[in-house]
Design a protein around this motif. Sequence first.
Motif, mmCIF file in Angstrom:
data_model
loop_
_atom_site.group_PDB
_atom_site.id
_atom_site.type_symbol
_atom_site.label_atom_id
_atom_site.label_comp_id
_atom_site.label_asym_id
_atom_site.label_seq_id
_atom_site.Cartn_x
_atom_site.Cartn_y
_atom_site.Cartn_z
ATOM 1 N N GLY A 41 56.300 61.728 -1.184
ATOM 2 C CA GLY A 41 55.735 62.201 0.073
ATOM 3 C C GLY A 41 54.837 61.135 0.675
ATOM 4 N N ALA A 42 54.309 61.438 1.853
ATOM 5 C CA ALA A 42 53.483 60.467 2.571
ATOM 6 C C ALA A 42 52.210 60.102 1.812
ATOM 7 N N ALA A 43 51.573 61.075 1.171
ATOM 8 C CA ALA A 43 50.323 60.785 0.456
ATOM 9 C C ALA A 43 50.561 59.834 -0.710
ATOM 10 N N GLU A 44 51.617 60.078 -1.474
ATOM 11 C CA GLU A 44 51.899 59.185 -2.604
ATOM 12 C C GLU A 44 52.317 57.804 -2.120
ATOM 13 N N SER A 45 53.125 57.739 -1.067
ATOM 14 C CA SER A 45 53.531 56.443 -0.517
ATOM 15 C C SER A 45 52.307 55.664 -0.042
ATOM 16 N N ARG A 46 51.408 56.341 0.642
ATOM 17 C CA ARG A 46 50.186 55.689 1.119
ATOM 18 C C ARG A 46 49.365 55.160 -0.051
ATOM 19 N N ARG A 47 49.225 55.979 -1.098
ATOM 20 C CA ARG A 47 48.452 55.566 -2.280
ATOM 21 C C ARG A 47 49.087 54.340 -2.941
ATOM 22 N N LEU A 48 50.398 54.362 -3.115
ATOM 23 C CA LEU A 48 51.095 53.220 -3.729
ATOM 24 C C LEU A 48 50.981 51.975 -2.856
ATOM 25 N N ASN A 49 51.173 52.133 -1.561
ATOM 26 C CA ASN A 49 51.106 51.005 -0.637
ATOM 27 C C ASN A 49 49.697 50.412 -0.599
ATOM 28 N N ARG A 50 48.689 51.267 -0.642
ATOM 29 C CA ARG A 50 47.298 50.796 -0.653
ATOM 30 C C ARG A 50 46.993 50.050 -1.952
ATOM 31 N N THR A 51 47.444 50.609 -3.076
ATOM 32 C CA THR A 51 47.166 50.013 -4.386
ATOM 33 C C THR A 51 47.878 48.677 -4.567
ATOM 34 N N TRP A 52 49.155 48.615 -4.206
ATOM 35 C CA TRP A 52 49.966 47.447 -4.540
ATOM 36 C C TRP A 52 50.123 46.438 -3.417
ATOM 37 N N ARG A 53 49.885 46.864 -2.156
ATOM 38 C CA ARG A 53 50.070 45.944 -1.038
ATOM 39 C C ARG A 53 48.849 45.862 -0.135
ATOM 40 N N SER A 54 47.792 46.588 -0.476
ATOM 41 C CA SER A 54 46.558 46.614 0.317
ATOM 42 C C SER A 54 46.806 47.057 1.759
ATOM 43 N N LYS A 55 47.779 47.937 1.946
ATOM 44 C CA LYS A 55 48.069 48.491 3.270
ATOM 45 C C LYS A 55 47.852 49.994 3.187
ATOM 46 N N ASP A 56 46.904 50.489 3.959
ATOM 47 C CA ASP A 56 46.478 51.884 3.849
ATOM 48 C C ASP A 56 47.285 52.792 4.778
ATOM 49 N N LEU A 91 62.216 52.053 -7.260
ATOM 50 C CA LEU A 91 62.023 52.189 -5.823
ATOM 51 C C LEU A 91 61.254 53.486 -5.580
ATOM 52 N N ALA A 92 60.313 53.446 -4.658
ATOM 53 C CA ALA A 92 59.635 54.647 -4.180
ATOM 54 C C ALA A 92 59.985 54.760 -2.701
ATOM 55 N N ILE A 93 60.746 55.795 -2.353
ATOM 56 C CA ILE A 93 61.191 55.980 -0.975
ATOM 57 C C ILE A 93 60.482 57.207 -0.407
ATOM 58 N N CYS A 94 59.829 57.017 0.717
ATOM 59 C CA CYS A 94 59.030 58.077 1.334
ATOM 60 C C CYS A 94 59.897 58.887 2.299
ATOM 61 N N ALA A 95 60.242 60.103 1.882
ATOM 62 C CA ALA A 95 61.131 60.965 2.670
ATOM 63 C C ALA A 95 60.628 61.208 4.098
ATOM 64 N N PRO A 96 59.350 61.558 4.297
ATOM 65 C CA PRO A 96 58.917 61.811 5.674
ATOM 66 C C PRO A 96 58.963 60.572 6.568
ATOM 67 N N VAL A 97 58.653 59.406 6.018
ATOM 68 C CA VAL A 97 58.702 58.179 6.814
ATOM 69 C C VAL A 97 60.146 57.841 7.169
ATOM 70 N N VAL A 98 61.053 57.951 6.211
ATOM 71 C CA VAL A 98 62.471 57.666 6.476
ATOM 72 C C VAL A 98 63.004 58.626 7.539
ATOM 73 N N ALA A 99 62.676 59.900 7.442
ATOM 74 C CA ALA A 99 63.129 60.879 8.433
ATOM 75 C C ALA A 99 62.579 60.560 9.820
ATOM 76 N N ARG A 100 61.284 60.236 9.882
ATOM 77 C CA ARG A 100 60.662 59.911 11.181
ATOM 78 C C ARG A 100 61.288 58.670 11.793
ATOM 79 N N GLU A 101 61.466 57.618 10.972
ATOM 80 C CA GLU A 101 62.054 56.379 11.488
ATOM 81 C C GLU A 101 63.473 56.608 11.996
ATOM 82 N N ALA A 102 64.258 57.382 11.280
ATOM 83 C CA ALA A 102 65.629 57.659 11.714
ATOM 84 C C ALA A 102 65.625 58.344 13.078
#
Length: 156
Positions: A41-56, A91-102
């Motif tokens: 989900g978006a919260a987990e994707s955000r947490r992973l992205n913040r931790t590993w890529r410093s992008k919040d 791979l961690a794929i964020c379902a809500p982001v993929v749906a929104r982008e599509a």
Amino acid sequence: MASSRRGVPHARSLNRWAQAACAHHAPRGEGQLALTIRVVGAAESRRLNRTWRSKDKPTNVLSFPAAPLAPGDKGVPSRFFAKDFAELGDLAICAPVVAREAREQGKPAQAHWAHMVVHGVLHLLGFDHENDRDASVMEAREVKILALLGYDNPYA
């Protein structure tokens, strides 16, 4: 991975797309490659992205290469030296982001999911898009693999 999550492709589809990316770009004859695809989900994707890529913020796909199974040998990833099985990564794929982008890009959701899996697997295989030259190489590979799967060029 099996999912009954609305809008998430079946595990067979995820597997087929990952295999297509590996089939054209992974070393042959070194055993089976494996990877884990986690739909988040978006919260987990955000947490992973913040931790590993410093992008919040949440992002569509994150790739985490597996640790080498043995010490590397002359620049060849050691994970490819396993006899029968080698872990490529996660791979961690964020379902809500993929749906929104599509939706925003006017693409079929299934095609965008296929693109995210192929894109993520290519990252696990060592491709990146940090500069224009590398981006061109990676995007051309994505377009070729997706065409073989019956999907349109995601960059057109």
